[in-house]
Write a protein that holds these residues in place. Structure first.
Motif, mmCIF file in Angstrom:
data_model
loop_
_atom_site.group_PDB
_atom_site.id
_atom_site.type_symbol
_atom_site.label_atom_id
_atom_site.label_comp_id
_atom_site.label_asym_id
_atom_site.label_seq_id
_atom_site.Cartn_x
_atom_site.Cartn_y
_atom_site.Cartn_z
ATOM 1 N N GLU A 49 0.338 4.621 3.104
ATOM 2 C CA GLU A 49 -0.203 3.319 2.722
ATOM 3 C C GLU A 49 0.882 2.250 2.593
ATOM 4 O OE1 GLU A 49 -3.533 0.886 1.105
ATOM 5 O OE2 GLU A 49 -3.442 2.721 2.252
ATOM 6 N N GLU A 69 -0.888 6.832 -0.287
ATOM 7 C CA GLU A 69 -1.760 6.232 -1.297
ATOM 8 C C GLU A 69 -2.106 7.261 -2.371
ATOM 9 O OE1 GLU A 69 -6.133 4.097 -1.680
ATOM 10 O OE2 GLU A 69 -5.372 4.649 0.284
ATOM 11 N N SER A 102 -0.551 1.154 -3.187
ATOM 12 C CA SER A 102 -1.148 0.361 -2.116
ATOM 13 C C SER A 102 -0.108 -0.348 -1.253
ATOM 14 C CB SER A 102 -2.163 -0.647 -2.669
ATOM 15 O OG SER A 102 -1.562 -1.506 -3.590
ATOM 16 N N GLU A 160 -3.840 -5.186 -2.359
ATOM 17 C CA GLU A 160 -3.446 -4.204 -1.355
ATOM 18 C C GLU A 160 -2.098 -4.478 -0.714
ATOM 19 O OE1 GLU A 160 -5.721 -1.989 0.957
ATOM 20 O OE2 GLU A 160 -7.675 -2.519 0.177
ATOM 21 N N SER A 178 -5.229 -9.462 -1.938
ATOM 22 C CA SER A 178 -6.295 -8.468 -2.097
ATOM 23 C C SER A 178 -7.192 -8.481 -0.873
ATOM 24 C CB SER A 178 -7.124 -8.754 -3.356
ATOM 25 O OG SER A 178 -7.868 -9.951 -3.192
#
Length: 197
Positions: A49, A69, A102, A160, A178
């Motif tokens: 991730e 992640e 993330s 993220e 995000s």
């Protein structure tokens, strides 16, 4: 980014592609970066991730840092890899409070890890942890203090992505984004903060 080289993680298949933008910019053809076999065993949609490339002049220069992640080791910590560079291998990030990773970015000579968690009872939580770059090594379990925490009460969402840049005055600015996941319940937000030493 590493000069004209761009690394992109493909989370669901746990692969990393490298594009040389000096050869056609966004039309450059990607090549698969060789990864340790353990990367292929990471869970579907919870795999690689976060990517960060260590530039020249820093510890681990030339290393691509890739963190999962929610791929967990035998002790429940998050699995990461040092790819290329002076000491390639697998390491772990100590997992606490059910946070998943993330994204990550290098800033002020350290690795800043963006983490998030979600539950129907407590909602969304995010935090940023500071991890010393010199602590990353094959077999290491790394940890670091939280420098930022927030939840829905602070108007955050499913953060993220994180990046950092220096202002002309020498301040480090962190930018977080995000993803609304095409949901009516989520928002796409762009947040910026100045990193205070």
């Amino acid at each position: 980014l590493d000069g004209s080289l761009v690394y992109i993680g493909l989370e669901r298949v746990n692969q990393v592609l490298r594009f040389d933008f000096s050869k056609g910019f966004t039309r450059a053809r990607g090549e698969v970066v060789p990864l340790p076999p353990a990367a292929g065993k990471l869970p579907f949609n919870k795999g690689l991730e976060a990517l960060a490339f260590v530039p020249k002049g820093m510890p681990l220069a030339g290393t691509l840092i890739a963190i999962s992640e929610r791929g967990l080791d035998a002790k429940g910590n998050l699995i990461g890899f040092l790819i290329g560079g002076p000491s390639p291998g697998q390491f772990s990030v100590h997992r606490t409070d059910k946070f998943d990773i993330s994204d990550a970015v290098l800033a002020s000579g350290e690795l800043l890890v963006l983490e998030r968690k979600f539950s129907w009872l407590s909602g969304i939580g995010i935090r940023i942890r500071r991890i010393a770059l010199t602590s990353l090594a094959p077999g290491a379990v790394v940890d670091g203090p939280s420098i930022f925490e927030a939840n829905l009460g602070e108007e955050v969402d499913n953060m993220e992505g994180i990046d950092a840049h220096l202002t002309p005055e020498g301040d480090t600015v962190l930018t977080m984004v995000s993803d609304d996941n095409f949901s009516l319940l989520q928002r796409t937000l762009l947040l910026q903060f100045t990193l205070v030493a």
